[in-house]
Design an enzyme around this catalytic site. Structure first.
Site, mmCIF file in Angstrom:
data_model
loop_
_atom_site.group_PDB
_atom_site.id
_atom_site.type_symbol
_atom_site.label_atom_id
_atom_site.label_comp_id
_atom_site.label_asym_id
_atom_site.label_seq_id
_atom_site.Cartn_x
_atom_site.Cartn_y
_atom_site.Cartn_z
ATOM 1 N N TYR A 59 113.354 -16.468 31.970
ATOM 2 C CA TYR A 59 114.569 -14.882 32.479
ATOM 3 C C TYR A 59 115.436 -14.883 32.687
ATOM 4 C CZ TYR A 59 109.293 -13.572 30.182
ATOM 5 O OH TYR A 59 108.187 -13.510 29.659
ATOM 6 N N ARG A 239 106.478 -3.657 28.077
ATOM 7 C CA ARG A 239 108.094 -3.891 28.750
ATOM 8 C C ARG A 239 108.816 -3.075 28.441
ATOM 9 N NH1 ARG A 239 112.233 -7.668 25.798
ATOM 10 N NH2 ARG A 239 111.468 -6.077 24.279
#
Length: 284
Positions: A59, A239
């Site tokens: 990420y 998320r």
């Protein structure tokens, strides 16, 4: 009320792992968020009582997660931090070195959960990678170790060849892809199923079934989708970069879906996969 219900706004319940550790059943993921978005999202999540933060080397925002954690002032022992081994770092030594590099970026002495991000079976290194993670656990860099995106074949291969059972298998799981068979396999091996993409990338926000159930409980579509996933017995990672959505999505412990509503949402399963196929994907 069951163990997944309680006062609105309270911390998430925990689920027992097969290594005697425990993990919150609900947490924030930060995939595809920029550094600024990550810091704001993690701070917002921690403020509303969320204690599980899920990141990954791939990420590129582990340092941002670390900054938000440090700024929160919350004692390390109260937090549960997950990161993941990038495919490019797979291998026995690679896994150990990558764990140390992740810890450096996070500014932490250990992670609570270290996962193989993708099996990447064509590389043939996921078993050796898990062997390296066993070492990372042994030297205190990871409290628990597990896998992500592993099918039954890859999960059982790891168990058979390393004699260690992953604590968690984090997989794409939402009403369009309810993963019934893989959930059963995980459970048979005492592996916790942890769901990601639980909101199906917003594709079910306007679905009449989901909306009718949401109206029945006075909840949002997202809250109903998260609650459905939790009531299947899964841990869940959601998320969002929006503080209001984070607060709302975390507030799912004050109601319980009736069996008929669980069944109605389950019936949406059609095998739609919104993320890559673990059998062929070699990224992340």
């Amino acid at each position: 009320m069951n163990e997944l219900t309680g006062e609105s706004g309270s911390a998430a319940p925990s689920i027992a792992l097969n290594d005697e550790n425990t993990m919150p059943v609900l947490g924030l993921g930060v995939a595809e968020l920029s550094d600024d978005e990550t810091e704001r999202a993690v701070s917002a999540a921690l403020e509303v009582g969320c204690r599980l933060i899920d990141t990954a080397a791939a990420y590129g925002n582990e340092a941002a997660v670390g900054r938000a954690i440090a700024a929160s002032g919350i004692p390390r022992a109260e937090l549960f931090v997950t990161t993941k081994l990038a495919t490019s770092d797979q291998g026995f030594k690679g896994a150990m070195d990558a764990c140390e590099a992740s810890l450096e970026r996070l500014g932490l002495d250990y992670v609570d959960l270290y996962l193989i991000h993708w099996p990447a079976p064509a590389l043939g290194t996921y078993v050796n990678s898990f062997g390296g993670m066993i070492q990372s656990r042994g030297n205190g860099h990871a409290r628990s170790i597990g896998v992500s995106n592993f099918t039954e074949e890859y999960l059982t291969t790891v168990i058979d060849l390393t004699f260690v059972t992953p604590a968690v298998n984090q997989i794409e799981l939402h009403p369009l892809l309810n993963q019934e068979a893989l959930r059963k396999t995980n459970a048979e091996h005492n592996v916790v199923t942890q769901s990601y993409t639980p909101l199906a990338l917003g594709k079910l926000n306007d679905h009449p079934t989901v909306n009718s159930v949401a109206a029945e409980y006075g909840k949002t579509a997202s809250q109903v989708l998260l609650r459905w996933n939790l009531q299947l017995g899964n841990a869940v990672i959601f998320r969002s970069a929006n503080a209001e959505h984070i607060a709302s999505d975390f507030d799912v412990f004050d109601f319980e879906l009736a069996a008929e509503h669980m069944d109605a949402i389950n019936a949406l399963n059609d095998g739609t996969r919104l993320r890559p196929d673990p059998d062929t994907y070699e990224g992340s």
